[in-house]
Motif scaffolding. Structure first.
Motif, mmCIF file in Angstrom:
data_model
loop_
_atom_site.group_PDB
_atom_site.id
_atom_site.type_symbol
_atom_site.label_atom_id
_atom_site.label_comp_id
_atom_site.label_asym_id
_atom_site.label_seq_id
_atom_site.Cartn_x
_atom_site.Cartn_y
_atom_site.Cartn_z
ATOM 1 N N ASN A 55 -97.500 -8.932 -144.347
ATOM 2 C CA ASN A 55 -97.904 -7.756 -145.120
ATOM 3 C C ASN A 55 -97.231 -6.497 -144.582
ATOM 4 O O ASN A 55 -97.008 -6.381 -143.380
ATOM 5 C CB ASN A 55 -99.419 -7.565 -145.057
ATOM 6 N N PRO A 56 -96.921 -5.540 -145.439
ATOM 7 C CA PRO A 56 -96.279 -4.307 -144.990
ATOM 8 C C PRO A 56 -97.190 -3.508 -144.056
ATOM 9 O O PRO A 56 -98.379 -3.357 -144.328
ATOM 10 C CB PRO A 56 -96.017 -3.537 -146.290
ATOM 11 N N PHE A 59 -107.312 -12.470 -135.605
ATOM 12 C CA PHE A 59 -107.446 -11.229 -136.366
ATOM 13 C C PHE A 59 -106.085 -10.753 -136.863
ATOM 14 O O PHE A 59 -105.907 -10.415 -138.040
ATOM 15 C CB PHE A 59 -108.079 -10.161 -135.452
ATOM 16 N N VAL A 60 -105.125 -10.762 -135.959
ATOM 17 C CA VAL A 60 -103.776 -10.301 -136.301
ATOM 18 C C VAL A 60 -103.149 -11.220 -137.344
ATOM 19 O O VAL A 60 -102.576 -10.762 -138.345
ATOM 20 C CB VAL A 60 -102.892 -10.239 -135.038
ATOM 21 N N ILE A 61 -103.264 -12.517 -137.121
ATOM 22 C CA ILE A 61 -102.680 -13.476 -138.071
ATOM 23 C C ILE A 61 -103.275 -13.272 -139.463
ATOM 24 O O ILE A 61 -102.550 -13.167 -140.454
ATOM 25 C CB ILE A 61 -102.926 -14.925 -137.593
ATOM 26 N N ASN A 62 -104.608 -13.191 -139.520
ATOM 27 C CA ASN A 62 -105.265 -12.996 -140.818
ATOM 28 C C ASN A 62 -104.848 -11.694 -141.483
ATOM 29 O O ASN A 62 -104.663 -11.628 -142.694
ATOM 30 C CB ASN A 62 -106.788 -13.003 -140.654
ATOM 31 N N ALA A 63 -104.722 -10.658 -140.664
ATOM 32 C CA ALA A 63 -104.402 -9.345 -141.235
ATOM 33 C C ALA A 63 -102.962 -9.277 -141.733
ATOM 34 O O ALA A 63 -102.669 -8.595 -142.715
ATOM 35 C CB ALA A 63 -104.652 -8.259 -140.205
ATOM 36 N N LEU A 64 -102.073 -9.990 -141.066
ATOM 37 C CA LEU A 64 -100.650 -9.874 -141.402
ATOM 38 C C LEU A 64 -100.153 -10.921 -142.387
ATOM 39 O O LEU A 64 -99.184 -10.690 -143.104
ATOM 40 C CB LEU A 64 -99.798 -9.935 -140.126
ATOM 41 N N THR A 65 -100.800 -12.103 -142.413
ATOM 42 C CA THR A 65 -100.321 -13.151 -143.300
ATOM 43 C C THR A 65 -100.707 -12.843 -144.752
ATOM 44 O O THR A 65 -101.885 -12.628 -145.038
ATOM 45 C CB THR A 65 -100.925 -14.511 -142.896
ATOM 46 N N PRO A 66 -99.736 -12.817 -145.627
ATOM 47 C CA PRO A 66 -100.038 -12.512 -147.041
ATOM 48 C C PRO A 66 -100.946 -13.583 -147.638
ATOM 49 O O PRO A 66 -100.822 -14.764 -147.309
ATOM 50 C CB PRO A 66 -98.652 -12.543 -147.709
ATOM 51 N N LYS A 67 -101.847 -13.170 -148.531
ATOM 52 C CA LYS A 67 -102.712 -14.137 -149.223
ATOM 53 C C LYS A 67 -101.853 -14.928 -150.200
ATOM 54 O O LYS A 67 -100.952 -14.379 -150.832
ATOM 55 C CB LYS A 67 -103.809 -13.412 -150.010
#
Lengths: 207, 207
Positions: free
Chosen positions: A144-145, A195-203
């Motif tokens: 994600n940007p 947390f980081v993985i979830n926040a950065l990986t696009p859905k």
DNA sequence: ATATTATTTAACTATATGGTCAAATTTATA
DNA sequence: TATAAATTTGACCATATAGTTAAATAATAT
């Protein structure tokens, strides 16, 4: 004559402990001397002034931080893995010295110029590479940007906070039971990484 | 006789500024007196000792934090919205006083017992409600599983860090250009909220 | 107006603290 | 061993700093 390293070493260890815990303003030369098992005069014999001694310790600390940053940048891996690696090693460093974050933050605010110049001495390139790679992966839609400085702030904040607020964590765990708190800090590795993985990986929009 | 509030007020404002910036150990009663435009004797006339004055300021600060925590708990909304609301108001508070996080963290470490007891006076229930609601929503599959203390640590860390490390942020923005840094801090609201939402919202496995 | 009370100040004290010095002691070297 | 050099110490000094005091001034009440 060969300098007796053990006295100097004892002084440095004592200074590190005291400065870390009390900060520059709160630390007392007498306390450092006591902790090192020597007297004040000898302390001044080895390190001329409180400022000099403090600067020495600060340099050591900045060096250690720079080392873990460098080791993060050495491998050629995706951003997320890079961050996970960083979380891993940085939490380990902080487990050894929980006063480090607060010590550094205080110094950043008390003497920003000196700190900045020390950082500049140690960390030169790296950051630019990181930014480029990040923008690259964003463009490829792999993550994600996010603005690099925001990303770093978030990750660093998540790592640092429980160490800087450790007594509060202890309190929250109840009964001041140290092992529980230590365990909590260790769990940060997995929690922050997830947390980081979830926040950065696009859905997945099309799975 | 009616107490002249303006002198006391001026002292408190001066003390807040100086203590926030320099910390308890680094602050000087003379500097506080100067900043308030009075002399030291008068300072001691109003607040008997440095400790008493410091405690006064600390109490004020804890009160302010407790207020924003309370206002977060007042509304009956989902966890994610609750956190977003908290991010919003807390960043606003910190925009007014960027020294607050470091001040509080230092105090937490320097005098954990006093801080804990102050917290206990102000924040009583709330936390339990929050934990129950969180576990509830996790069970319902509305958000990803996460330990409450970890979640709070992560969010607080993300909010606090750029304020505590402000001079570094300024440096990173280049040219010490204050408006850019201020703008960055304001962006934290959106960035942190998005980060939290992404991290907590389950990925759609069947869309 | 006068007595009373609150506010403010200059000058002071006691102590803590960073730092120095000269002498003693230990260690290395000729 | 004798000499020089490095190390260590106890006793100091100068200054900074929290805190005090007595007296002066301003405000309030009688």
């Amino acid at each position: 004559m060969v300098k007796d390293i053990s006295t100097e070493q004892r002084i440095l260890e004592a200074a590190r402990r005291v400065f870390m815990k009390k900060g520059m303003a709160g630390a007392r030369m007498q306390e450092i001397a006591d902790e090192a098992g020597i007297n004040k005069a000898l302390l001044h014999y080895y390190f001329r002034s409180k400022d000099k001694l403090f600067e020495h310790i600060l340099m050591e600390v900045v060096g250690r931080i720079a080392t873990s940053l460098k080791s993060m940048m050495e491998l050629d891996i995706p951003i997320i893995q890079r961050l996970c690696f960083f979380v891993e090693i940085y939490v380990d460093v902080l487990m050894e010295n929980r006063y480090l974050p607060l010590f550094v933050l205080t110094e950043i605010n008390q003497n920003p110029e000196r700190f900045a110049s020390m950082i500049r001495e140690h960390i030169v390139v790296n950051m630019q590479d990181f930014i480029v790679q990040l923008e690259d992966e964003i463009e490829q839609g792999k993550i994600n940007p996010v603005h690099p400085l925001h990303l770093v702030s978030s990750v660093l904040g998540m790592i640092i906070f429980p160490f800087a607020a450790f007594p509060l964590i202890e309190e929250a765990m109840g009964d001041n039971f140290a092992p529980l708190a230590r365990n909590f800090l260790n769990q940060r590795k997995e929690v922050v990484k997830e947390f980081v993985i979830n926040a950065l990986t696009p859905k997945n929009h099309d799975k």
